[in-house]
Enzyme design. Sequence first.
Site, PDB file in Angstrom:
ATOM      1  N   LYS A  22     -30.548  21.797 -37.406  1.00  0.00           N
ATOM      2  CA  LYS A  22     -31.050  21.270 -36.163  1.00  0.00           C
ATOM      3  C   LYS A  22     -31.494  22.296 -35.833  1.00  0.00           C
ATOM      4  CE  LYS A  22     -28.800  21.592 -31.673  1.00  0.00           C
ATOM      5  NZ  LYS A  22     -29.271  22.833 -30.758  1.00  0.00           N
ATOM      6  N   ASN A  23     -31.970  22.945 -35.832  1.00  0.00           N
ATOM      7  CA  ASN A  23     -32.488  24.875 -35.212  1.00  0.00           C
ATOM      8  C   ASN A  23     -34.022  24.681 -36.051  1.00  0.00           C
ATOM      9  OD1 ASN A  23     -30.412  25.491 -33.352  1.00  0.00           O
ATOM     10  ND2 ASN A  23     -30.032  26.807 -34.563  1.00  0.00           N
ATOM     11  N   ARG A  97     -32.739  22.354 -24.255  1.00  0.00           N
ATOM     12  CA  ARG A  97     -33.083  23.298 -24.623  1.00  0.00           C
ATOM     13  C   ARG A  97     -34.704  24.277 -25.357  1.00  0.00           C
ATOM     14  NH1 ARG A  97     -32.838  28.462 -21.987  1.00  0.00           N
ATOM     15  NH2 ARG A  97     -33.503  30.258 -23.159  1.00  0.00           N
ATOM     16  N   ASP A 121     -26.666  24.391 -24.015  1.00  0.00           N
ATOM     17  CA  ASP A 121     -25.372  25.235 -23.558  1.00  0.00           C
ATOM     18  C   ASP A 121     -25.227  26.637 -22.749  1.00  0.00           C
ATOM     19  OD1 ASP A 121     -24.584  23.858 -26.248  1.00  0.00           O
ATOM     20  OD2 ASP A 121     -24.742  26.189 -27.264  1.00  0.00           O
ATOM     21  N   ASP A 320     -23.919  31.607 -33.888  1.00  0.00           N
ATOM     22  CA  ASP A 320     -23.857  30.389 -33.957  1.00  0.00           C
ATOM     23  C   ASP A 320     -22.686  30.020 -35.090  1.00  0.00           C
ATOM     24  OD1 ASP A 320     -25.787  29.565 -31.950  1.00  0.00           O
ATOM     25  OD2 ASP A 320     -26.857  28.217 -33.551  1.00  0.00           O
ATOM     26  N   MET A 342     -24.852  38.755 -28.094  1.00  0.00           N
ATOM     27  CA  MET A 342     -26.148  37.922 -27.447  1.00  0.00           C
ATOM     28  C   MET A 342     -25.923  37.196 -26.536  1.00  0.00           C
ATOM     29  SD  MET A 342     -28.520  36.321 -30.831  1.00  0.00           S
ATOM     30  CE  MET A 342     -28.607  38.278 -32.063  1.00  0.00           C
TER      31      MET A 342
END
Length: 436
Positions: A22-23, A97, A121, A320, A342
């Site tokens: 996904k990223n 995002r 998110d 993640d 984070m």
Amino acid sequence: MGTFKIEGGLQLHGEITPQGAKNEALQVLCAVLLTPEKVTITNIPDIIDVNKLIALLSNLGVKVEKLAHGSYTFQAKDVNIKHLESEAFKEEGKALRGSIMLVGPLLARFGKGYIPKPGGDKIGRRRLDTHFEGFINLGATFRYNKEDSFYGVEAERLKGTYMLLDEASVTGTANIVMAAVLAEGKTSIYNAACEPYLQQLCKMLNSMGAKITGIGSNLLHIEGVEKLGGCEHRILPDMIEIGSWIGLAAMTQSEITIKNVSWDNLGVIPNTFRKLGITLERRGDDIFIPKHPDGYEIQNYIDGSILTISDAPWPGFTPDLLSIILVIATQARGSVLIHQKMFESRLFFTDRLIDMGAKIILCDPHRATVIGHDFKSQLKGVKMSSPDIRAGVSLLIAALSAKGTSIIQNSEQIDRGYERIDERLKALGAKIERID
């Protein structure tokens, strides 16, 4: 609102192939705006966030053609820049995002880039300063309309420079790199993110004609070029999904093979799971997780002190997967401290796990201590809601291991990052039903 109904407590078995990352997809899809020529991308995951970005590109005038499942061509020959200031774009952009990474390519090629404050998110503050400070360093003029939370950057021609990023932001680095490839002169980016997906973006840009060196390090050098051409690019398997399936196998004491994982791009992920006592076997490019009938034991440090697992920029452990690690620890033998550095809201989903019977002490917004049950006490099924993608799949894994029936509402959050997750889990023997 979508809902999953899960019957837990079953052992699973079989093979599962991870989706495309996904990223990485969100980065390389934005990069198609850098050229008027055709770009072919394969292994694109069929998930909500990625599909939203593809639709957004199409609405900008990019010609999108689906070749097969996960395979598309994109041609940004006739981009409608005026669409950036439309009300429709403001609505589309703030729903995703990843839309922030449209700004760099648009600024580089068309001299302007606009974006509404993006959503995503609810895991804490996710500032955009790194992105826009990078553009300003390249010579762009920045403006912000506070009334409707609309950002803009403009420049007649970007000029290369040296910059030291205030944080190793993955999306920030990607955005600045995409702007710099068409800038005049040389750009050096220190404290750059160096995740495999950022490396993939740089390799893709080089195949389009960019001149990027230092790939895989935190110091990137970019020689600006006049134009970029088309290319073919394949997206890596999703390391977060791979970690999720490792967690699923451990929590349900199942025997599962994860296919084609690209071991060389997993970094410390396999060894981090091994620290929790989970057995992972490398079989070619697959991961085999055997059953753990006697459970798994968390390692202590060599001086006997409690293990701490924390997130860090690559090659550190990805944030993640911390929620997956936390869930696995609830049934481990021993204790562990989870330190989420984070994002200050990412551990708040632990209250759902406590409702299920987990022993967790939330020390503060960033730290949680987990005391494992060693499978002597099963979690119990409850009704809950998915707060974000990663917490959502962690709760799903907990539900699959739990005794009884669980209901997970707001399943769209999970669908944002996981392709056909209910169908793929059913293929392993899970009892999961999607209901509206």
